[in-house]
Structure formats: C-alpha cells, structure tokens
Design a protein around this motif. Sequence first.
Motif, PDB file in Angstrom:
ATOM      1  N   TRP A   1       0.106   3.610  -2.444  1.00  0.00           N
ATOM      2  CA  TRP A   1       0.198   2.265  -3.190  1.00  0.00           C
ATOM      3  C   TRP A   1       1.131   2.209  -4.608  1.00  0.00           C
ATOM      4  O   TRP A   1       1.080   1.057  -4.996  1.00  0.00           O
ATOM      5  CB  TRP A   1      -1.177   2.184  -3.961  1.00  0.00           C
ATOM      6  CG  TRP A   1      -1.535   3.187  -4.913  1.00  0.00           C
ATOM      7  CD1 TRP A   1      -1.696   3.220  -6.249  1.00  0.00           C
ATOM      8  CD2 TRP A   1      -2.002   4.641  -4.654  1.00  0.00           C
ATOM      9  NE1 TRP A   1      -1.949   4.262  -6.873  1.00  0.00           N
ATOM     10  CE2 TRP A   1      -2.405   5.385  -5.999  1.00  0.00           C
ATOM     11  CE3 TRP A   1      -2.191   5.591  -3.488  1.00  0.00           C
ATOM     12  CZ2 TRP A   1      -2.455   6.607  -6.199  1.00  0.00           C
ATOM     13  CZ3 TRP A   1      -2.675   6.793  -3.757  1.00  0.00           C
ATOM     14  CH2 TRP A   1      -2.794   7.336  -4.899  1.00  0.00           C
ATOM     15  N   MET A   2       1.924   3.274  -4.700  1.00  0.00           N
ATOM     16  CA  MET A   2       3.014   3.305  -5.593  1.00  0.00           C
ATOM     17  C   MET A   2       4.421   3.392  -4.993  1.00  0.00           C
ATOM     18  O   MET A   2       5.445   3.542  -5.593  1.00  0.00           O
ATOM     19  CB  MET A   2       2.997   4.459  -6.465  1.00  0.00           C
ATOM     20  CG  MET A   2       1.730   4.327  -7.501  1.00  0.00           C
ATOM     21  SD  MET A   2       1.588   3.011  -8.516  1.00  0.00           S
ATOM     22  CE  MET A   2       2.782   3.142  -9.510  1.00  0.00           C
ATOM     23  N   CYS A   3       4.574   2.724  -3.689  1.00  0.00           N
ATOM     24  CA  CYS A   3       5.513   2.799  -2.942  1.00  0.00           C
ATOM     25  C   CYS A   3       6.855   2.170  -3.751  1.00  0.00           C
ATOM     26  O   CYS A   3       6.557   1.225  -4.525  1.00  0.00           O
ATOM     27  CB  CYS A   3       5.253   1.959  -1.717  1.00  0.00           C
ATOM     28  SG  CYS A   3       6.940   1.575  -0.643  1.00  0.00           S
TER      29      CYS A   3
ATOM     30  N   PRO B   1       2.862  -7.372   8.837  1.00  0.00           N
ATOM     31  CA  PRO B   1       3.881  -6.151   9.526  1.00  0.00           C
ATOM     32  C   PRO B   1       3.374  -4.916   9.932  1.00  0.00           C
ATOM     33  O   PRO B   1       2.187  -4.878   9.915  1.00  0.00           O
ATOM     34  CB  PRO B   1       4.769  -5.843   8.422  1.00  0.00           C
ATOM     35  CG  PRO B   1       4.531  -7.022   7.018  1.00  0.00           C
ATOM     36  CD  PRO B   1       3.129  -7.265   7.479  1.00  0.00           C
ATOM     37  N   LYS B   2       4.389  -4.399  10.679  1.00  0.00           N
ATOM     38  CA  LYS B   2       3.709  -3.131  11.380  1.00  0.00           C
ATOM     39  C   LYS B   2       3.096  -1.971  10.648  1.00  0.00           C
ATOM     40  O   LYS B   2       2.380  -1.301  11.074  1.00  0.00           O
ATOM     41  CB  LYS B   2       4.834  -2.714  12.597  1.00  0.00           C
ATOM     42  CG  LYS B   2       6.081  -2.201  11.778  1.00  0.00           C
ATOM     43  CD  LYS B   2       6.954  -1.673  12.932  1.00  0.00           C
ATOM     44  CE  LYS B   2       8.396  -1.177  12.269  1.00  0.00           C
ATOM     45  NZ  LYS B   2       8.086   0.047  11.394  1.00  0.00           N
ATOM     46  N   ASP B   3       3.733  -2.169   9.299  1.00  0.00           N
ATOM     47  CA  ASP B   3       3.344  -0.924   8.610  1.00  0.00           C
ATOM     48  C   ASP B   3       1.977  -1.272   7.563  1.00  0.00           C
ATOM     49  O   ASP B   3       1.716  -0.666   6.814  1.00  0.00           O
ATOM     50  CB  ASP B   3       4.290  -0.469   7.624  1.00  0.00           C
ATOM     51  CG  ASP B   3       5.563   0.239   8.170  1.00  0.00           C
ATOM     52  OD1 ASP B   3       5.101   0.943   9.396  1.00  0.00           O
ATOM     53  OD2 ASP B   3       6.802   0.212   7.970  1.00  0.00           O
ATOM     54  N   ALA B   4       1.508  -2.561   7.961  1.00  0.00           N
ATOM     55  CA  ALA B   4       0.558  -2.971   7.094  1.00  0.00           C
ATOM     56  C   ALA B   4      -0.848  -2.218   7.239  1.00  0.00           C
ATOM     57  O   ALA B   4      -1.109  -1.540   8.362  1.00  0.00           O
ATOM     58  CB  ALA B   4       0.219  -4.453   7.459  1.00  0.00           C
ATOM     59  N   LEU B   5      -1.538  -2.004   6.322  1.00  0.00           N
ATOM     60  CA  LEU B   5      -2.984  -1.240   6.262  1.00  0.00           C
ATOM     61  C   LEU B   5      -3.909  -2.169   6.384  1.00  0.00           C
ATOM     62  O   LEU B   5      -4.286  -2.845   5.658  1.00  0.00           O
ATOM     63  CB  LEU B   5      -3.128  -0.632   4.742  1.00  0.00           C
ATOM     64  CG  LEU B   5      -1.886   0.576   4.694  1.00  0.00           C
ATOM     65  CD1 LEU B   5      -1.948   0.819   3.164  1.00  0.00           C
ATOM     66  CD2 LEU B   5      -1.977   1.684   5.412  1.00  0.00           C
TER      67      LEU B   5
ATOM     68  N   TYR C   1       2.067  -8.655  -0.566  1.00  0.00           N
ATOM     69  CA  TYR C   1       2.106 -10.151  -0.098  1.00  0.00           C
ATOM     70  C   TYR C   1       2.251 -11.085  -1.121  1.00  0.00           C
ATOM     71  O   TYR C   1       1.456 -10.963  -2.051  1.00  0.00           O
ATOM     72  CB  TYR C   1       0.665 -10.358   0.878  1.00  0.00           C
ATOM     73  CG  TYR C   1       0.564  -9.590   2.099  1.00  0.00           C
ATOM     74  CD1 TYR C   1       1.501  -9.881   3.238  1.00  0.00           C
ATOM     75  CD2 TYR C   1      -0.211  -8.338   2.052  1.00  0.00           C
ATOM     76  CE1 TYR C   1       1.269  -9.116   4.331  1.00  0.00           C
ATOM     77  CE2 TYR C   1      -0.439  -7.561   3.167  1.00  0.00           C
ATOM     78  CZ  TYR C   1       0.583  -8.075   4.190  1.00  0.00           C
ATOM     79  OH  TYR C   1       0.112  -7.117   5.469  1.00  0.00           O
ATOM     80  N   GLY C   2       3.081 -12.127  -0.593  1.00  0.00           N
ATOM     81  CA  GLY C   2       3.053 -13.512  -1.695  1.00  0.00           C
ATOM     82  C   GLY C   2       4.064 -13.019  -2.760  1.00  0.00           C
ATOM     83  O   GLY C   2       4.458 -14.044  -3.765  1.00  0.00           O
TER      84      GLY C   2
ATOM     85  N   VAL D   1       2.367  -3.551   1.422  1.00  0.00           N
ATOM     86  CA  VAL D   1       2.740  -2.938   2.700  1.00  0.00           C
ATOM     87  C   VAL D   1       3.783  -1.847   2.583  1.00  0.00           C
ATOM     88  O   VAL D   1       4.915  -2.109   1.926  1.00  0.00           O
ATOM     89  CB  VAL D   1       3.458  -4.133   3.473  1.00  0.00           C
ATOM     90  CG1 VAL D   1       3.971  -3.588   4.931  1.00  0.00           C
ATOM     91  CG2 VAL D   1       2.459  -5.221   3.833  1.00  0.00           C
ATOM     92  N   PRO D   2       3.444  -0.507   2.600  1.00  0.00           N
ATOM     93  CA  PRO D   2       4.193   0.403   2.314  1.00  0.00           C
ATOM     94  C   PRO D   2       5.421   0.790   3.102  1.00  0.00           C
ATOM     95  O   PRO D   2       5.280   0.492   4.349  1.00  0.00           O
ATOM     96  CB  PRO D   2       3.378   1.676   2.095  1.00  0.00           C
ATOM     97  CG  PRO D   2       2.125   1.283   3.170  1.00  0.00           C
ATOM     98  CD  PRO D   2       2.117  -0.428   3.129  1.00  0.00           C
TER      99      PRO D   2
END
Length: 351
Positions: free
Chosen positions: A111-113, A136-140, A119-120, A97-98
């Motif tokens: 993906w390198m945020c 979350p709201k920023d999830a892809l 998750y987890g 989740v960036p």
Amino acid sequence: MKALVVYGPGNYRLEEVPVPEAGEGELVIRVEACGICASDIKTYHGAPKIWGGEGNAPYIQTPVIAGHEFVGKVVEVGQGYDGEFQVGDRVISEQIVPCRNCRYCLTGKYWMCQTHDIYGFRPNVHGGMAEFMKFPKDALVYRVPAELPLRKAVLIEPIACAKHAVDRGRIEPDDVVVLSGAGPLGLGMIGAIRMLRPQLLVVLDLKDDRLELAKRFGADVVLNPGKANALDAVLELTEGYGCDVYIEATGHPASVNQGLEMIRKLGRFVEFSVFKDPVTVDWSIIGDTKELDIYGAHLSPDCYEPVIAGIASGELPTEGVVTHQYALEQWEEAFGVMDKGDGSIKVILVP
C-alpha cells in the motif's frame, strides 16, 4: 461510453470515450456505482498536495477518468487471466494497483508502493466515474456478495480505509477513544472501534445530524465543538488526563491542534485526513510535553475481506451513510452537494 475526465483543477468534462478492453491477465467491469471522496473534491478545487506547488510535486496525471470508490460486475476476462473471477461476478479492487517490484511491495508493504498508482489519478489506472473500467493484471481484486445492497457495497472502499486507521491506533479495552469527524470515513471508523470494545468512545463533529448517526452506530458520547467545550468535556470524562487515543478524520487544522491538547501524556494520535494545505502544530507537545506516539494511516491494507464480511453481517453499520445518488450526467450537482455537506454524507454516482 460516458466518463468523467479530469483535465485540471475545476476542469472536469463528461465525455464519450472508448470502452476499455481487457489485455493480458486483465478484467473489465461494468461500474454499478462510484462514490465521491473528499479527495475528489479537493482535487477538483486544485489542492497543492495533488496538483503540485508549495513544494509538492504533482501527483495526479491528466487526462484521467476520476473515481476510486467503485463496485461493479465483470464483463470481460483477458487472455491469460489466472484468477478466480469470471464474467458476471461482482467485484471490487483495492484503490492502489501495486507495482510488485519496489522495496515496499517486495517487503509486503504494497500500500506504500513507490509507483503508487491509485485509480482515478493516473491514466494507466483510470477510475470508476464511468460506465466501464479496467482492472490491470496486478490489481488486488475481491468478491462482493451479489445480494449486498448497492448503497452498502459502494462503501467498502471508504470503510476499509477507516478500518486501517482504527487498526493503527492499537485500541485496548481500557482506552478512552476520541474520534474527531463523523463524515463517511469517521462513521466507518465507529463500527471498527466498537469491535475492539474500548472503555469509552467519544465522537466529535460540527454537524448534529452526523452526530445523531454516530450515536446510532455506537458512540457512547457525541459532542459538537461548535456548541460545547469539547476539551473540557473530555478532560472531565477522564479525570483530567485526556483521551488515550485520538483519531483525526476531519481534514481541518483545528482538529489536529485540538487533538494535541485533548490527548493524554503517552497517548496515541492517528492522523488519517488529507489536508488542503500544510498544517502547523507545536511539536514540543508531541515530544517534550507529552511524548506521544503519532501514527499515519494510508489506504486499506488487508482490510477489504474483513470489511466486506462486516458490512454483509451488519457488524459494521452503514445504514444512512449514503444520502444522495445521482446519474453520472449529474456529476456537477453531485460534487456540489458533497462539497457543501449540508444534509449530505456520502454522495454516489450511478453510470
């Protein structure tokens, strides 16, 4: 709800915890299934890369609900949500989740945020080893076909990671490719490699049952390094030059050194695995001796949609990868089977 909560190495507990509620712009899903990843096993055993130590800062934050290989159906949509999904839709979220604000996110390298919430591993993004979980709201988030069998749908995340690793190798039609490792991720890579139509694909693994599946999935040659000299075999197949591309997907140090010997000069080496401990190699091979291109591969950027389509069409083979299915209450047995690896490939939990 029931959830598998991580407190420390070897300290996992099946507990009753509150069902998550959808906040502003968020989704809550009922989890259909969650796969057990090799990184879950390494986390359980206390890998320094994850827990800190030996120069590593801790990555995991506890307590946290485990699991990042999930699929499920939307059961609640938060106020202000402006996405395309609604209650009843079958969905999946990328494992990261960036933050959308760091230099990597702002330049498209999400993906390198820098925050790197997967998750987890962080309590603000609890994982899928539970009856319900929150996006979350920023999830892809992506749609998963309702008709896709569960044992195929639960493989979307690992095969997306596998595809990204293959993409990093820049495979061309005249290449000889060696893939070291025919576990869940390695098997996922075979379909992605075959789509690029290299001259030859050689798959290595120490388990013959996995090599049989690799052959069915499209490997041209399969070799067990425990029973045959894989280096000599690859050199013979390539007139003594070595392979053009070597993809390391075992997580074992011996596979790294094997690849450096097996790859030709000016070859491309893709490192995918998460290692339990640091790996030492002869860097002069990479530089002065062979002038290799070394590529890392992390997560699965821009891979979910093509992988979902490829699994659904059958272009990315999956049959036989999921070998064991357990109820969430049987997590200890499931982890043990995944850890041992004898007769198992992918083990999933069904809440």
